[in-house]
Design an enzyme around this catalytic site. Structure first.
Site, PDB file in Angstrom:
ATOM      1  N   LYS A 153      -4.695  17.789 -46.559  1.00 51.39           N
ATOM      2  CA  LYS A 153      -3.518  17.094 -47.085  1.00 51.39           C
ATOM      3  C   LYS A 153      -2.993  17.790 -48.338  1.00 51.39           C
ATOM      4  O   LYS A 153      -1.784  17.903 -48.553  1.00 51.39           O
ATOM      5  CB  LYS A 153      -3.871  15.628 -47.397  1.00 51.39           C
ATOM      6  CG  LYS A 153      -2.749  14.833 -48.082  1.00 51.39           C
ATOM      7  CD  LYS A 153      -1.470  14.811 -47.259  1.00 51.39           C
ATOM      8  CE  LYS A 153      -0.489  13.737 -47.706  1.00 51.39           C
ATOM      9  NZ  LYS A 153      -0.097  13.774 -49.096  1.00 51.39           N
ATOM     10  N   SER A 157       0.415  11.244 -44.892  1.00 47.68           N
ATOM     11  CA  SER A 157       1.702  11.838 -45.245  1.00 47.68           C
ATOM     12  C   SER A 157       2.843  11.149 -44.515  1.00 47.68           C
ATOM     13  O   SER A 157       2.701  10.719 -43.381  1.00 47.68           O
ATOM     14  CB  SER A 157       1.719  13.328 -44.902  1.00 47.68           C
ATOM     15  OG  SER A 157       2.990  13.872 -45.210  1.00 47.68           O
ATOM     16  N   HIS A 202      -1.156  20.791 -47.176  1.00 46.25           N
ATOM     17  CA  HIS A 202       0.088  20.264 -46.592  1.00 46.25           C
ATOM     18  C   HIS A 202       1.124  20.070 -47.704  1.00 46.25           C
ATOM     19  O   HIS A 202       2.284  20.467 -47.576  1.00 46.25           O
ATOM     20  CB  HIS A 202      -0.214  18.937 -45.883  1.00 46.25           C
ATOM     21  CG  HIS A 202       0.981  18.073 -45.605  1.00 46.25           C
ATOM     22  ND1 HIS A 202       1.656  17.378 -46.598  1.00 46.25           N
ATOM     23  CD2 HIS A 202       1.628  17.767 -44.462  1.00 46.25           C
ATOM     24  CE1 HIS A 202       2.656  16.713 -46.077  1.00 46.25           C
ATOM     25  NE2 HIS A 202       2.667  16.919 -44.776  1.00 46.25           N
ATOM     26  N   ASN A 203       0.702  19.478 -48.824  1.00 46.31           N
ATOM     27  CA  ASN A 203       1.617  19.239 -49.935  1.00 46.31           C
ATOM     28  C   ASN A 203       2.054  20.549 -50.588  1.00 46.31           C
ATOM     29  O   ASN A 203       3.184  20.674 -51.059  1.00 46.31           O
ATOM     30  CB  ASN A 203       0.973  18.330 -50.975  1.00 46.31           C
ATOM     31  CG  ASN A 203       0.886  16.886 -50.508  1.00 46.31           C
ATOM     32  OD1 ASN A 203       0.996  16.592 -49.323  1.00 46.31           O
ATOM     33  ND2 ASN A 203       0.671  15.964 -51.429  1.00 46.31           N
ATOM     34  N   GLU A 243       4.662  21.910 -48.526  1.00 46.29           N
ATOM     35  CA  GLU A 243       5.839  21.062 -48.814  1.00 46.29           C
ATOM     36  C   GLU A 243       6.559  21.543 -50.075  1.00 46.29           C
ATOM     37  O   GLU A 243       7.793  21.622 -50.106  1.00 46.29           O
ATOM     38  CB  GLU A 243       5.359  19.620 -48.979  1.00 46.29           C
ATOM     39  CG  GLU A 243       6.412  18.596 -49.290  1.00 46.29           C
ATOM     40  CD  GLU A 243       5.773  17.229 -49.540  1.00 46.29           C
ATOM     41  OE1 GLU A 243       6.079  16.624 -50.593  1.00 46.29           O
ATOM     42  OE2 GLU A 243       4.958  16.788 -48.713  1.00 46.29           O
TER      43      GLU A 243
END
Length: 495
Positions: free
Chosen positions: A197, A142, A200-201, A204
């Site tokens: 990940k 990232s 995480h996105n 986001e």
């Protein structure tokens, strides 16, 4: 072998690592690795990308980067056991690249997929590679192109043996945060790196939506100009909201249009793109029965933004029906509004992070990954898109209690939510009354209000389920499962 590949006579054979896939992310990560002193071989199916990367390496300091036009020479140029990072589009292109490269690899060699891949694909490939005697890692990266070049946050999962092969490289290539260290750690087994990940996105997505809603309220109700918005967000970035996304948002408001008068942000079409990780996050939340309403609301908002033509027509329909921009003449205390929106944004963001962390923990339990949530907060402090100052506090919360049920009930965060809830409610109520959609903030507030209540109207829903489907229910006073003939009793009472 092409002309660039013939220039390898001066290279330190063999190189330390290889990287295949030289789009922007791949190029930048390769240059980052070379800059940290690790000789690297690079390969791309399109040879022009190889030449371009070699030229960049020369211009950026004669970095130890060597290009190859054919896969065999590329693979054979790397020291054993060979480690190759691939950065290509998720799905079939990854399988095709693995097939091409693995034909020249030997037992003990390692492949690392650095793309946004579905975690089950990574687990499948890890098994397939094991049958060939190869090691495999799925590594979330990232930070975008800037992070890849200067220090990303990296989330490697899969073979621990493979991780140890390149730990020295990753520790130097990752973003470095004072008092916290490199933004990389071994995540866990299987597809855990890709899963982390992905979430995480998802966080986001929520973060970006909440910031957009704050912008909408300040612009539509407070009538803040882009210059004022630039100033407000710049100021916010000095306090509790200090983060990469707040920083770049302030920057965006300051950019003038180079093709016409005014600011560029006002000329950007209101349709948001997506690549799938937010959708995967919401799907996984549903699969695991984890509430993630802020993230889901952000995904729905992107879907709705895509209906631009329909929205334009709907605006005409409702404007002619008397429903238009009812917030145009609203008079507010601008300074009070700015302060309220700041507090509402902060409280809503905490809900988004709490939902993401709960989803990661649920998957970790299901898969037996034993993921450390505090360590994830640590490696997100630098390099990545959701880096923010309060990740320090999130890490602290999980350090105090690794089994914390929800970030909202951590003593520090609970106190902050209480201090901000009045402003939060004022912003949401104001937006609702003025016809401004704030799905992220509203969903976050509903999540907070539901989670903090010891009694919800779910008793009625369960009674309904038992009425029409004999699904049974539990009682608050007697243990066991019960079923009532609601229809018969209701019918008797009507007679």
């Amino acid at each position: 072998m092409g002309s660039v590949a013939l220039k390898v006579t001066n290279m330190a054979i063999p190189t330390r690592i290889g990287l295949a896939g030289l789009a922007v992310m791949g190029q930048n990560l390769a240059l980052n690795i070379a800059e940290k002193g690790f000789p690297i071989s690079v390969y791309n199916r399109s040879t022009s990308k190889v030449d371009e990367t070699v030229e960049r390496a020369k211009k950026e300091g004669n970095l130890p980067l060597y290009g190859f036009h054919d896969p065999e020479s590329f693979v054979l140029s790397i020291q054993k056991p060979r480690v190759i990072i691939i950065l290509v589009k998720a799905g079939l292109p990854v399988d095709q690249t693995i097939k091409t490269l693995s034909a020249f690899m030997e037992k003990g060699d390692c492949i690392i997929d650095g793309g946004n891949e579905w975690y089950e694909n990574t687990e499948r490939r890890e098994k397939e590679m094991a049958e060939l005697g190869l090691l495999y890692l799925g590594m979330g990266v990232s930070g975008g192109e800037e992070g890849a070049r200067n220090g990303p946050s990296m989330m490697p999962g899969g073979s621990f043996e493979a991780y140890k092969y390149i730990e020295d490289i990753l520790l130097k290539v990752a973003a470095q945060v004072p008092d916290s260290g490199p933004c990389v750690t071994y995540i866990g087994e299987g597809g855990s790196g890709n899963f982390v990940k992905m979430v995480h996105n998802g966080i986001e997505y929520g973060d970006m939506q909440l910031i957009a809603e704050a912008y909408d309220v300040l612009r539509s109700v407070g009538k803040l100009s882009n210059a004022e918005l630039h100033q407000v967000f710049s100021e916010w970035n000095k306090g509790e909201l200090l983060s990469f996304l707040i920083e770049i948002t302030a920057d965006i408001f300051g950019v003038k249009d180079d093709k016409a008068d005014g600011y560029l942000v006002d000329k950007v079409l209101d349709k948001t793109g997506m690549k799938g990780t937010g959708k995967w996050t919401v799907q996984q939340a549903a699969e695991l029965s984890v509430a993630a309403p802020t993230i889901a609301a952000s995904l729905d908002s992107r879907f709705l933004s895509g209906l631009k033509d329909e929205r334009v027509q709907a605006a005409k329909v409702f404007e002619s029906s008397g429903v238009s921009d009812i917030f145009v003449e609203q008079s507010v205390d601008k300074n009070q509004l700015i302060d309220d929106v700041r507090k509402a944004l902060y409280a809503s963001k905490i809900c988004s992070y709490a939902q993401g962390m709960n989803l990661i923990r649920a998957k970790s339990v299901e898969k037996g990954w034993d993921l450390k949530l505090g360590e994830l907060a640590r490696i997100w402090k630098g390099g990545c898109i959701i880096r923010a100052i309060f990740l320090d506090r999130i890490k602290g919360a999980y350090d105090r209690n690794p089994d914390l049920a929800n970030l909202l009930v951590d003593e520090e965060f609970a106190k902050e939510m209480v201090e901000r809830q009045s402003a939060w409610r004022r912003v949401v109520c104001l937006a609702i009354n003025l016809g401004i959609s704030t799905p992220g903030m509203s969903s976050s507030l509903a999540y907070f209000d539901s989670y903090r209540r010891d009694s919800l109207p779910a008793n009625l829903v369960q009674a309904q389920r038992d009425y029409f489907g004999a699904h049974t229910y539990e009682r608050i006073d007697v243990p066991g499962a019960f079923h009532t003939e609601w229809f018969k009793i209701a019918k008797q009472s009507k007679n």
